[in-house]
Design an enzyme around this catalytic site. Structure first.
Site, PDB file in Angstrom:
ATOM      1  CG  ASP A 182      -2.014  -1.042   1.117  1.00 32.08           C
ATOM      2  OD1 ASP A 182      -2.230  -1.565   0.006  1.00 32.08           O
ATOM      3  OD2 ASP A 182      -2.635  -1.364   2.155  1.00 32.08           O
TER       4      ASP A 182
ATOM      5  CG  ASP B  48      -1.631  -3.650   4.827  1.00 33.50           C
ATOM      6  OD1 ASP B  48      -2.100  -3.182   3.774  1.00 33.50           O
ATOM      7  OD2 ASP B  48      -1.850  -4.831   5.199  1.00 33.50           O
TER       8      ASP B  48
ATOM      9  CE  LYS C 234      -4.647  -5.302   5.493  1.00 34.52           C
ATOM     10  NZ  LYS C 234      -4.829  -6.071   4.231  1.00 34.52           N
TER      11      LYS C 234
END
Length: 393
Positions: free
Chosen positions: A291, A304, A306
């Site tokens: 990412d 990352d 989420k």
């Protein structure tokens, strides 16, 4: 006269005949028996009332105490009381006497009549064996987690690459597209090596959602989840790359609840190096699409992003996400497309309702611990793949 019944049998003894019955101090000091002194005092009849008699007796006791003939052991305590005092005290009332015994007589009778057999240790063991089966004295096998180590160890950090950031890094973050190759992706490896417990909970969740939404409703729900995640990443890219033209993306992307959720995290993010960029580990043969690579509170991290509908305040609530992050960290440190080295990771869980996101920072030591677990999952995937290839033979 004073009631003397409580003095005991010892007071009834009398001196022998022919002895001197005078009551002078010299006679009393020679007495060896207290009961004999009391008998002599009573025989004189010189006292007019019981009070003076008691005072005389107390005087005799005081004189006898220091004498050599007086017994060394203390006499038992005796209570002197009159009959009028004894019968004048109020009798204690028992509170149970006020209970209506006739009302509970049937209950008491039924309880006393139901007498069970006496329990013994042998009968208790027999009853437990009948209900729960025989007792197993064998200890369960201990799972030695320390023995589970990767057979082919490979370091997560590249010793040939400098940890310090390269000053010649481009101002525009890297964005390498992911190419379709034969080597597996990080997501595929994690999906094919889930534990039986993870598979069970995932299947149960799917079945529950299908019962609530139906087959078509569940398919629409999952597609919406992926769509929201993709729009969330697009909004983050427009924020982290302000120089990139974001026309046509819609203002609603920047006003969604997920972006509001990560506002306090974005304040600590700077120095973006890569966005939606592909990585590949040439030695371990796996690839993936990370990412973001940026500095979080001054430390270069693989970030990352989420999304979640439930709160995940702890790192253990993120399931296999730490393994995914360390897989990208290890790959980027050996990928020739990247000139820098990453030693930390960051998992940010954003919420649709706009509540503050939970950032989970992973330092170098924690990344090294999860790296060993990732290597085990990678070996497990390779073994399963080799077994499937050998089945047709």
């Amino acid at each position: 006269m004073l009631g003397l019944s409580c003095l005991g049998a010892g007071l009834n003894s009398r001196p022998k005949r022919g002895t001197d019955e005078s009551t002078g101090p010299e006679r009393l000091l020679g007495l060896r028996d207290l009961s004999e002194a009391w008998w002599l005092l009573r025989k004189t009849k010189r006292t007019q009332d019981w009070k003076s008699e008691m005072k005389a007796f107390q005087a005799v006791c005081r004189q006898l105490r220091p004498s050599k003939g007086f017994p060394g052991e203390p006499a038992p305590r005796m209570n002197f009381f009159t009959s009028s005092y004894c019968f004048g005290r109020k009798k204690k009332m028992n509170p149970y006497e006020e209970v209506d015994q006739g009302k509970y007589s049937d209950l008491v009778r039924s309880v006393l009549s139901c007498r069970g057999s006496a329990q013994t240790p042998e009968s208790l063991f027999e009853e437990d064996a009948l209900l729960y089966g025989p007792v197993s004295k064998r200890h369960p096998p201990k799972q030695d987690k320390e023995a589970k180590v990767p057979r082919n160890w490979f370091p997560i950090f590249n010793p040939e690459r400098d940890v310090r950031p390269d000053a010649s890094d481009p101002s525009v973050p890297l964005k390498i597209p992911l190419q379709k190759k034969v080597i597996p992706s990080v997501t595929r490896i994690l999906q094919h090596t889930m534990t039986p417990q993870q598979v069970f909970y995932l299947e149960r969740w799917k079945q529950r959602m299908v019962l609530e939404l139906g087959e078509d409703g569940f398919a629409e729900y999952t597609s919406n989840i992926f769509l929201q995640g993709r729009r969330f990443h697009e909004a983050l890219e427009s924020i982290l790359l302000p120089q990139v033209n974001s026309q046509g993306r819609g203002e609603d992307l920047l006003e969604c609840g997920y972006i509001e959720s990560v506002q306090h995290v974005l304040k600590d993010v700077s120095g973006v190096r890569a966005l939606e960029s592909a990585v590949q580990h040439e030695t371990l043969k796996y690839a993936g699409l990370l990412d973001c690579v940026a500095e979080y509170q001054g430390k270069l991290c693989v970030i990352d992003w989420k999304t979640s509908e439930k709160p995940k305040p702890f790192l253990r609530n993120t399931f296999d996400n730490p393994l995914q992050v360390v897989a990208y960290v290890g790959a980027i440190n050996y990928d020739a497309n990247y000139s820098f080295q990453v030693q930390c990771g960051l998992i940010v869980v954003a919420y649709k309702d706009g509540s503050p996101a939970h950032p989970h920072f992973m330092d170098a030591e924690l990344c090294a611990q999860y790296w060993a677990k990732w290597l085990l999952r990678l070996e497990e995937y390779t073994e399963k793949k080799n077994q499937n290839v050998q089945k047709p033979d």
